[in-house]
Design a protein around this motif. Structure first.
Motif, PDB file in Angstrom:
ATOM      1  N   TYR A  71       0.799  -1.239   0.000  1.00 41.29           N
ATOM      2  CA  TYR A  71       0.000   0.000   0.000  1.00 41.29           C
ATOM      3  C   TYR A  71       0.826   1.281   0.000  1.00 41.29           C
ATOM      4  CZ  TYR A  71      -3.686  -3.343   1.182  1.00 41.29           C
ATOM      5  OH  TYR A  71      -4.554  -4.406   1.188  1.00 41.29           O
ATOM      6  N   THR A 121      -0.785 -11.844  -2.691  1.00 39.29           N
ATOM      7  CA  THR A 121      -0.498 -12.719  -1.546  1.00 39.29           C
ATOM      8  C   THR A 121       0.393 -13.898  -1.995  1.00 39.29           C
ATOM      9  OG1 THR A 121      -2.659 -13.786  -1.855  1.00 39.29           O
ATOM     10  CG2 THR A 121      -2.518 -12.132  -0.130  1.00 39.29           C
ATOM     11  N   SER A 163      -3.711  -6.671   8.263  1.00 39.83           N
ATOM     12  CA  SER A 163      -4.348  -7.135   7.037  1.00 39.83           C
ATOM     13  C   SER A 163      -3.296  -7.685   6.074  1.00 39.83           C
ATOM     14  CB  SER A 163      -5.180  -6.021   6.428  1.00 39.83           C
ATOM     15  OG  SER A 163      -6.125  -6.587   5.588  1.00 39.83           O
ATOM     16  N   TYR A 164      -3.145  -7.100   4.885  1.00 40.79           N
ATOM     17  CA  TYR A 164      -2.083  -7.591   3.995  1.00 40.79           C
ATOM     18  C   TYR A 164      -0.740  -7.437   4.696  1.00 40.79           C
ATOM     19  CZ  TYR A 164      -0.304  -8.775  -0.701  1.00 40.79           C
ATOM     20  OH  TYR A 164       0.272  -9.389  -1.779  1.00 40.79           O
ATOM     21  N   MET A 189      -4.528 -11.556   6.676  1.00 36.07           N
ATOM     22  CA  MET A 189      -5.132 -12.456   5.695  1.00 36.07           C
ATOM     23  C   MET A 189      -4.356 -13.772   5.791  1.00 36.07           C
ATOM     24  SD  MET A 189      -6.519 -13.559   2.801  1.00 36.07           S
ATOM     25  CE  MET A 189      -6.870 -12.871   1.195  1.00 36.07           C
ATOM     26  N   ASP A 197     -10.457 -12.578   3.031  1.00 39.14           N
ATOM     27  CA  ASP A 197     -10.979 -11.607   2.056  1.00 39.14           C
ATOM     28  C   ASP A 197     -11.749 -12.153   0.863  1.00 39.14           C
ATOM     29  OD1 ASP A 197     -10.096  -8.737   2.713  1.00 39.14           O
ATOM     30  OD2 ASP A 197      -8.343  -9.943   3.175  1.00 39.14           O
ATOM     31  N   TYR A 211     -11.352  -4.410  -5.163  1.00 36.15           N
ATOM     32  CA  TYR A 211      -9.995  -4.440  -4.593  1.00 36.15           C
ATOM     33  C   TYR A 211      -8.973  -4.779  -5.684  1.00 36.15           C
ATOM     34  CZ  TYR A 211      -6.044  -5.634  -1.586  1.00 36.15           C
ATOM     35  OH  TYR A 211      -4.795  -5.702  -1.007  1.00 36.15           O
ATOM     36  N   ASP A 299     -11.066  -9.711   7.531  1.00 41.23           N
ATOM     37  CA  ASP A 299     -10.256 -10.910   7.786  1.00 41.23           C
ATOM     38  C   ASP A 299     -10.560 -11.465   9.182  1.00 41.23           C
ATOM     39  OD1 ASP A 299      -8.565 -11.003   5.303  1.00 41.23           O
ATOM     40  OD2 ASP A 299      -8.122  -8.977   5.975  1.00 41.23           O
ATOM     41  N   HIS A 329     -12.149  -4.085  11.144  1.00 38.59           N
ATOM     42  CA  HIS A 329     -10.909  -4.477  10.485  1.00 38.59           C
ATOM     43  C   HIS A 329      -9.835  -3.401  10.683  1.00 38.59           C
ATOM     44  CE1 HIS A 329      -8.346  -6.494   7.669  1.00 38.59           C
ATOM     45  NE2 HIS A 329      -8.300  -5.452   6.864  1.00 38.59           N
TER      46      HIS A 329
END
Ligand code: PG9
Length: 630
Positions: A71, A121, A163-164, A189, A197, A211, A299, A329
């Motif tokens: 991100y 991922t 998250s990620y 995740m 997700d 997304y 998640d 989240h």
């Protein structure tokens, strides 16, 4: 003097056509309380990853906190323009900045400033990844570089992220660098098919598609979908299948869309990248605190699964910790004095970061720091609104816990009770029409609107309880506290006139008719644990099978973990329905090999029958534990 100044200055004048944008520009930074370094770190395969290092000015012997992100590392390290480190870092990092940490953000390979290919991922090296690199090696190589090249560091590194970014923390634990001393994966995740997700129990989550548009159409930030329709309920319904929706926006051309649509079942592709399965294979060597929100709308599965997998390997009970707050989240990194209409009386996320996480990190990262008083499990008890220190999690479960699950049966007249039904009759029915799916929030549905999306799991379920395609069973007002600590298990006996069906089951806390301290909560229906299960996977998540129309089948699946008290005067409610739209793609209710490619004629009304009789006694098995006084 003025005139001579002008004349005198003429020689130094800037030419009118001098280009106005310099090749490079750096604002003076002498007043900053930090030094920022922007550089590329070379991985073992030669790929260079863009890394931003923020060092408190004058630091020496300082620990490093690393986050690996898809991100935009530059943006993550620049929340505001400010001379103060606490202001440029993300809000949740304020405690770290105050504690003298060096903060590092790195773009994962293929995103933003980093070289290499981006794979969503990215699976670990092995059957799904034949290359020499993955997030395990990239974390290892990065930590190795940092401890050798950041002179202000004490050689100890921690990783955190949500998250990620939580997924990349867990990846580093698969083969941790010796300098990695502590890890805090938040809302990670872990398994995109089971309950994070992309899918929940085989039902596809439509927000995955926007997304993809944002993340994998370009190396930087992609554009939102131009639907031209205000209400997502309409735009998704009109597109037909999830494939139809993807195709409308060109997303079917993306490799990851293809991979997802080619693997609708829990096959080797998903199993092979489920991180809890990977982490289960090694004894943990890095102290790890798994963090998750009770109402994580993205998640909700991963942190608990990773915690459980590592807990089984943590023989001395010294490495593995769990912390669960009343959060949405990633809510742990923001202000969390409330969620939706719920009020917690204090900023629970700040309390956690300041009083629990920071001492935990310091213990392992700061030279000479005191041992933190860390509970094996810290779980905010919802309903009573207080933190609880627990010896383990869960406190009640189907197998291997001191306390077994207590079945709460569906009873006649849409009631609920702990006593088993004995009669030979007992069935309730509804018609599920894919042309009119049950919305997951009241229409108009604006999934992209953070005010709708972030708190949706605590939104009032009253909007749906009286629909004719939703069955609502409710207990009498409770005389005593009913406390649950674990994951409730759905044990549904149901028949459908179709050949496939989705089952959505919601465990709900119904507030008393009148709540004097907060009138708008009078009669509120608060989701405590809710999930969906795609019927074709009832016998095997890997091998789907058509349902025999009108035959009673058993559907057994876990609801998300909860640590909740139903207070006296409250009622317990269970809602059952067969769609949850447009959060999940619609089940056509006619068995087709791949639901992503269902055709309009496949979408058929079905009559769903739920049984509550001897031998087919539908129940929600609750992790009821003895009451501990508030
Ligand atoms: N829930 C987001 C995500 C994680 C992993 C993969 C894809 C999406 C996130 O907030 O990062």
């Amino acid at each position: 003097a003025l005139l001579s100044g002008l004349v005198g200055g003429a020689a130094a004048q800037t030419a009118p056509m001098a280009p106005d944008i310099p090749a490079s520009f750096a604002a003076p930074s002498d007043d900053n309380d930090y030094v920022k370094r922007d550089l590329m770190i070379t991985m073992r395969d030669g790929v260079k990853l863009h890394t931003v290092i923020v060092v408190p000015k004058g630091a020496s012997g300082a620990p490093i906190m690393l986050t690996r992100t898809p991100y935009n590392a530059s943006r993550r390290a620049q929340r505001n323009a400010s001379p103060r480190m606490a202001a440029i870092l993300p809000l949740g990092d304020e405690v770290l900045a105050g504690a003298g940490y060096i903060r590092v953000f790195q773009d994962v390979r293929g995103k933003y400033g980093s070289e290499g290919d981006y794979v969503m991922t990215r699976p670990v090296r092995g059957p799904l990844n034949g290359s020499k690199s993955d997030h395990v090696t990239d974390a290892w190589d990065t930590i190795d570089w940092l401890v050798k090249n950041v002179p202000e560091s004490n050689g100890k590194v921690g990783m955190l992220g949500s998250s990620y970014e939580g997924f990349t923390v867990l990846m580093a634990l698969v083969d941790p660098h010796p300098a990695l001393k502590v890890a805090v994966p938040m809302s990670p995740m872990v398994d995109g098919w089971r309950g994070d997700d992309w899918f929940h129990n085989g039902a596809f989550r439509m927000p995955s598609l926007p997304y993809f548009a944002g993340q994998i159409t370009v190396k930087g930030s992609g554009e939102p979908l131009a639907t031209g329709v205000y209400d997502d309920y309409d735009s998704v319904l009109r597109a037909g299948s999830a494939f139809g929706y993807a195709q409308k926006f060109g997303l079917d051309q993306l490799n990851f869309t293809k991979k997802v649509f080619e693997h609708p079942a829990y096959d080797a592709y998903w199993q092979g990248q489920a991180l809890d399965r990977i982490l289960a294979k090694r004894a943990p060597t890095v102290p790890t605190m798994h963090v998750i929100g009770q109402w994580d709308q993205e998640d909700i599965y991963g942190a608990h699964a990773a915690y459980a997998a590592m807990e089984a390997q943590d023989k001395d009970n010294a490495m593995n910790f769990l912390a669960v707050g009343p959060w949405r989240h990633s809510g742990v990194n923001y202000e969390a004095a409330g969620l939706g209409p719920l009020k917690f009386g204090a900023d629970t996320a700040l309390e956690f970061r300041r009083d629990v996480m920071q001492p935990f990190l310091d213990q392992y990262l700061k030279d000479g720091a005191a041992k933190a008083d860390t509970a094996p499990v810290l779980f905010y008890q919802t309903g009573s609104n207080r933190w609880q220190r627990l010896p383990q999690w869960p406190l009640a479960c189907a197998e291997g816990c001191a306390t077994a699950l207590s079945p709460l049966y569906l009873r006649s007249n849409f009631s609920l009770g702990f006593d088993q039904p004995h009669g030979s009759t007992g069935v309730d029915e509804y018609v599920s029409d894919p042309a009119k799916p049950v919305p997951f929030v009241p229409r108009p549905v604006r999934m992209n609107d953070g005010n709708v999306w972030k708190p949706w799991l605590v939104s009032d379920q009253r909007s749906f309880s009286d629909r004719t395609d939703v069955l609502s069973y409710v207990s009498p007002p409770l005389r005593n506290r009913l406390q649950i600590s674990g994951a409730a298990m759905v044990n549904l006996f149901a028949a459908t006139s179709g050949s496939d069906a989705d089952w959505v089951v919601k465990l709900i806390d119904v507030y008393p008719d009148e709540v004097p301290s907060q009138p708008e909560l009078g009669g509120y229906q608060l989701g405590v644990a809710m999930d969906i299960f795609r019927g074709r996977y009832r016998n095997s998540l890997e091998q789907p099978a058509a349902i025999v129309p009108n035959q009673i089948e058993r559907y057994r699946f876990a609801l998300p973990n909860a640590n909740h008290v139903f207070l006296p005067g409250h009622r317990v409610m269970v809602q059952i329905q067969s769609s949850w739209f447009p959060l999940y793609d619609r089940n056509p209710q006619t068995y087709v090999p791949n639901i992503f490619h269902a055709q309009p004629a496949d979408y058929q009304k079905a009559t769903q029958r739920i049984f509550r009789r001897a031998g087919s006694a539908s129940a929600i098995e609750l992790p009821v534990v003895p009451n501990t006084a508030p």
